[in-house]
Design a protein around this motif. Sequence first.
Motif, PDB file in Angstrom:
ATOM      1  N   LEU A 570       0.852  -1.189   0.000  1.00  0.00           N
ATOM      2  CA  LEU A 570       0.000   0.000   0.000  1.00  0.00           C
ATOM      3  C   LEU A 570       0.885   1.235   0.000  1.00  0.00           C
ATOM      4  O   LEU A 570       1.712   1.418   0.896  1.00  0.00           O
ATOM      5  N   TRP A 571       0.694   2.067  -1.027  1.00  0.00           N
ATOM      6  CA  TRP A 571       1.474   3.286  -1.178  1.00  0.00           C
ATOM      7  C   TRP A 571       0.575   4.516  -1.035  1.00  0.00           C
ATOM      8  O   TRP A 571      -0.571   4.534  -1.508  1.00  0.00           O
ATOM      9  N   ALA A 572       1.107   5.551  -0.378  1.00  0.00           N
ATOM     10  CA  ALA A 572       0.436   6.844  -0.276  1.00  0.00           C
ATOM     11  C   ALA A 572       0.919   7.717  -1.429  1.00  0.00           C
ATOM     12  O   ALA A 572       2.136   7.886  -1.611  1.00  0.00           O
ATOM     13  N   VAL A 573      -0.004   8.256  -2.205  1.00  0.00           N
ATOM     14  CA  VAL A 573       0.352   9.011  -3.416  1.00  0.00           C
ATOM     15  C   VAL A 573      -0.201  10.428  -3.316  1.00  0.00           C
ATOM     16  O   VAL A 573      -1.413  10.630  -3.203  1.00  0.00           O
ATOM     17  N   ASP A 574       0.688  11.409  -3.379  1.00  0.00           N
ATOM     18  CA  ASP A 574       0.251  12.804  -3.387  1.00  0.00           C
ATOM     19  C   ASP A 574      -0.334  13.158  -4.745  1.00  0.00           C
ATOM     20  O   ASP A 574       0.222  12.797  -5.789  1.00  0.00           O
ATOM     21  N   THR A 575      -1.438  13.875  -4.723  1.00  0.00           N
ATOM     22  CA  THR A 575      -2.104  14.271  -5.968  1.00  0.00           C
ATOM     23  C   THR A 575      -2.220  15.785  -6.118  1.00  0.00           C
ATOM     24  O   THR A 575      -2.738  16.256  -7.130  1.00  0.00           O
ATOM     25  N   PHE A 586       3.757   2.456   2.636  1.00  0.00           N
ATOM     26  CA  PHE A 586       3.208   2.440   3.991  1.00  0.00           C
ATOM     27  C   PHE A 586       3.123   1.026   4.568  1.00  0.00           C
ATOM     28  O   PHE A 586       3.352   0.819   5.759  1.00  0.00           O
ATOM     29  N   TYR A 587       2.785   0.055   3.738  1.00  0.00           N
ATOM     30  CA  TYR A 587       2.596  -1.322   4.211  1.00  0.00           C
ATOM     31  C   TYR A 587       2.958  -2.270   3.083  1.00  0.00           C
ATOM     32  O   TYR A 587       2.647  -2.004   1.918  1.00  0.00           O
TER      33      TYR A 587
END
Length: 663
Positions: A570-575, A586-587
């Motif tokens: 699981l990746w956090a992606v800035d938009t 993140f995981y």
Amino acid sequence: MTGHLTQKDIFPTSQLEEADGEGHNRTDNPTMGEIIGRRFSRRGFLQGSLAVSAIAATVGPLALVSAEKARAAGGSAFAFKEVEAGVDADHHVAEGYDASVLLRWGDGIFTDSPAFDPKNQTAEAQRRQFGYNNDYVGYIPLNGSSEHGLLVVNHEYTNPHLMFPGLVTIADGKIKQARLSQAQVDIEMAAHGGTIVEIRKVDGKWQIVPDGQYNRRITAITEMELTGPAAGDDRLKTSADATGTKVIGTLNNCAGGVTPWGTYIMAEENFHGYFSGKLPEGHKETANYKRYGVPEGGYEWASYYDRFDLSKEPNEPNRYGWIVEVDAFDPQSVPKKRTALGRVKHEGAANIVSKDGRVVLYLGDDERFDYVYKFVTAGKYNAADRAANLDLLDNGTLYVAKFSEDGTLQWLPLTFGQGPLTAENGFASQADVLIETRRAADLLGATKMDRPEDIEPNAVNGKVYVMLTNNTKRKPEQLDAANPRADNAFGHIIEISEDDGAFSATSGKWEVLLKCGDPSVADVGASFSTDTTKNGWFGMPDNCSVDAAGRLWVATDGNNNKATGRTDGLWAVDTEGDARTTSKLFYRVPVGAELCGPLFLPDDQTAFVAVQHPGDGGDDWAGHGRTSYYEDLSTRWPDFKPDMPVRPAVVVITRIGGGKIAV
């Protein structure tokens, strides 16, 4: 091991969900790659985002404040120390967070559920236990709570070589999977479908409520009703159902959704793999089934049940590939297959209430060169009258997307009698259009996509995010110098802005948010920001989630290979802002698994993720070259006990000490 075979050679169900064939779309409609290529050529490098169309009526003030702060600061909207990418037998979460297993395959969900005994499985026991290969995870609050509600989970498919002891044998250096018994097929059927289970947070820890009044298992033998325009059509009738309205079971439920009125949506995806046999010579469904890849024969169900044998029940495949709606607050209710939403290999049904009160559902057809859809209800959502909403999905307009080179988007209606959808082209009614949704979309000239999977609307900024997992079948001659992504192994993400900020609009604009893959390899052509670390890039975007603050989280399917040296996760992606296209890990899941879900609760203090098919394949991480199966697994996650097999599971993630995630 000598004579080593691939997972696909030995274990066909492992490959079914990857849709790794040539694709069944033989039209001349332009591919998304060709359109992107021409657009790059005309406009140069794509930068920035489209103008934001905020939907103030549908978002909370705190979410808006959070998003605005991130944009104003110009930095990332995510604050956490990212996980190091890699491959091993366990899962890993960012520092300062706890990742705990909530539900595993075989766990009881009722007070009378039998204990899980992997060497003495029965279908009866499995129907009282959590199913296999959890995919979509949804949450329906009880009394508006983010700490007490119903967890709804899809069980997409089964991996018999990981489930059953004694099935795989080795002889003369070769691995072989034995034919399944009827008892094992019955267990597979019981492990499909979905789970509804009450959960509660107690003293900071989540737990299930086994005596919850709404707890329920839905399986491949649960009675269901066909509703909407195709219900009762002759093409849906079988020897067991002369009405064309009664179906036994649902299968291959991938991503899904939860409606504003508290129903649970299950999307039937790769239904073609469950059918075997041959149609009678010259049967009228021959061309229809070819377009959907029926029969694929990955499962052995036809050996014991005639309804999966085309020679005996030629209409049965037409009764799958639909969106299923379940009333989560009535355990005795009959699930409805809502035919108005079309018949494809559905990936997800994320939905949102548009400005005009109509409900919009976004739908991906998960196969190479197939299409992006949305459905707009005819009626409006009534927050004060739940009963009035229960059949909203039976009436409305199904649209398919056509992406243009100039960055505009048209939603083309799949409506009988309009354009080419007429008797001259073989459609006698709206039922025909819906049963052959793919052919109807072909004729409308929809844009061929690179495996459209999860599609999520964002109520905070008005955007819609389309996950395009990959397309390794795209050939160089389809591209030009401005789009070098032939053999697109890593996929990309499209960002849509609907016109007038209305999700129910019939036109909009689109942009490439992100081209995925390793940015350090120039030939890959990835477009992550320069702030993205070696741990932060990913490929094969599959599922995604938009949290309450409007931030995008992306789950992947396919990173488990030698080419990446990392698992899925699981990746956090800035938009937004200067940090746009920055990604952070993140995981990450155990070897062999993919990451499904994910789900953030309304208070953003809890995330649920589904770890699917851990240990499937996974023979690359340790370099031992073996194929993973029940007796010789690449991991025994999550129990790590010698008497327990690997078990797909739902994991709950919280911040140690409490608080919002990644803030």
